[in-house]
Write an enzyme that holds these catalytic residues in place. Structure first.
Site, short mmCIF file in Angstrom:
data_model
loop_
_atom_site.label_atom_id
_atom_site.label_comp_id
_atom_site.label_asym_id
_atom_site.label_seq_id
_atom_site.Cartn_x
_atom_site.Cartn_y
_atom_site.Cartn_z
N ASN A 1 0.84 -1.26 -0.04
CA ASN A 1 -0.15 -0.05 0.05
C ASN A 1 0.88 1.28 -0.04
OD1 ASN A 1 -1.79 2.04 0.41
ND2 ASN A 1 -2.26 1.40 2.36
N LYS B 1 0.14 4.34 -0.30
CA LYS B 1 -0.42 5.42 0.26
C LYS B 1 -0.43 6.55 -0.61
CE LYS B 1 0.33 3.89 4.77
NZ LYS B 1 0.06 3.80 6.36
N HIS C 1 -9.54 1.23 4.55
CA HIS C 1 -8.27 1.21 5.33
C HIS C 1 -8.44 2.20 6.55
CE1 HIS C 1 -4.20 2.55 6.40
NE2 HIS C 1 -3.76 1.70 5.68
N GLU D 1 -7.12 4.70 7.61
CA GLU D 1 -6.88 6.19 7.28
C GLU D 1 -8.04 6.55 6.76
OE1 GLU D 1 -3.06 5.55 5.40
OE2 GLU D 1 -2.19 5.03 7.25
N GLU E 1 -5.80 -5.21 10.34
CA GLU E 1 -4.70 -3.98 10.52
C GLU E 1 -4.85 -3.37 11.95
OE1 GLU E 1 -2.51 -2.64 6.71
OE2 GLU E 1 -4.39 -1.68 7.29
N GLY F 1 2.13 2.31 10.67
CA GLY F 1 2.96 3.52 10.30
C GLY F 1 3.69 3.63 11.75
N SER G 1 3.26 -2.23 10.12
CA SER G 1 4.73 -2.33 10.50
C SER G 1 5.43 -3.45 10.15
CB SER G 1 5.00 -1.79 11.66
OG SER G 1 4.69 -0.51 11.92
C1 PEP Z 1 -0.90 0.20 5.64
O1 PEP Z 1 -0.57 1.18 5.22
O2 PEP Z 1 -1.72 -0.71 5.68
C2 PEP Z 1 0.17 -0.28 6.65
C3 PEP Z 1 0.02 -1.38 7.21
O3 PEP Z 1 1.23 0.54 6.86
P1 PEP Z 1 2.73 0.25 7.67
O4 PEP Z 1 3.08 -1.12 6.92
O5 PEP Z 1 3.53 1.35 7.28
O6 PEP Z 1 2.32 0.27 8.99
#
Ligand code: PEP
Length: 261
Positions: free
Chosen positions: A12, A14, A102, A104, A174, A180, A220
């Site tokens: 992803n 973003k 997501h 976000e 998630e 992040g 992460s």
């Molecule tokens: C994501 O954007 O779905 C995500 C898991 O980000 P990160 O791997 O940076 O934590």
């Protein structure tokens, strides 16, 4: 990871990488990956809308086995929805996947489980696999309610789905506190929710459907923890943010089969 479900490593991006950068990035990945890698793991990049056409041209021209998709999709098919992009437009441009829900988008755009349900159905109606995100915030985990909270989200996101529709989705657990932040759920913590999710899917859609659905972990995930997360029985891949912006690291993650947990 199981023998029956093909692993899926989805990056992803973003709101990163313009269309020039996207082409260079995917070319670098394609140069490193070979057929044995694609046979062992689906490799997908989920990119800004503005990158899609360039990736379609690149992937088609060079017959790449990397797949691509969007980070959102409209619940509507067409009409007065300024700023939205319809599933029919995304399928026309070759998207295999679309992220829906997501955290976000839930946080900054107020998306609800009901919105996500409608978006996932719009994706399926257009032959696109929705990657449906769910997962708890830190305070929910601290209260010990992560399983109940996550399953409630899954139930609402899949409300009204037939077993056939459910069999065509990908879920991505998630935990928000891990996205992040550099904080990763331990393999055991991630498995707890992913395993409970599979149990819920079995109860609602039957074991054949439940065993066919891929459940990703996201939060992460990176080269140093991918193998231990993927060693869990109900984790079938990763939804990878930050680490997917480094093509070498993301390629290594797609090759997690070569790493020791
Ligand atoms: C994501 O954007 O779905 C995500 C898991 O980000 P990160 O791997 O940076 O934590």
């Amino acid at each position: 990871m199981s023998d029956v479900r093909k692993p899926l490593m989805a990056g992803n991006w973003k709101m990163n990488l313009n269309h020039f950068e996207a082409v260079a990035h995917v070319q670098k990945m394609a140069f490193a990956l070979d057929d044995a890698d694609y046979d062992a793991c689906e490799v997908v990049v989920l990119v800004p809308f503005t990158d899609l056409r360039s990736l379609q041209v690149l992937v088609d021209a060079d017959k790449l086995r990397i797949q691509y998709g969007s980070q959102d999709i409209s619940a509507h098919e067409k009409g007065a929805y300024t700023g939205e992009v319809a599933g029919s437009m995304l399928s026309k441009i070759g998207c295999s996947y679309a992220v829906v829900g997501h955290s976000e988008r839930r946080q900054y755009h107020g998306e609800t489980n009901e919105d996500i349900n409608a978006k996932a159905l719009a994706a399926l109606a257009n032959g696109i696999t929705p990657i449906i995100c769910y997962g708890e915030a830190l305070e929910v985990r601290e209260a010990g309610d992560q399983v109940m909270y996550s399953l409630d989200q899954v139930e609402k996101c899949l409300a009204g789905f037939t077993p056939e529709q459910a069999a065509s989705v990908v879920l991505a657990y998630e935990p928000i506190w891990a996205i992040g932040t550099g904080l990763t759920a331990s393999p055991t913590d991630a498995q707890e929710v992913c395993g409970a999710t599979r149990g819920w899917l079995t109860d609602h859609f039957g074991s054949e459907v439940a065993n066919s659905i891929r459940i990703l972990y996201g939060g992460s995930m990176k080269g140093s923890n991918v193998a231990s997360l993927m060693s869990q029985p109900d984790i079938d891949g990763g939804l990878v943010g930050g680490a997917s912006l480094d093509p070498d690291e993301f390629v290594a993650m797609a090759r997690h089969r070569l790493l020791t947990p």
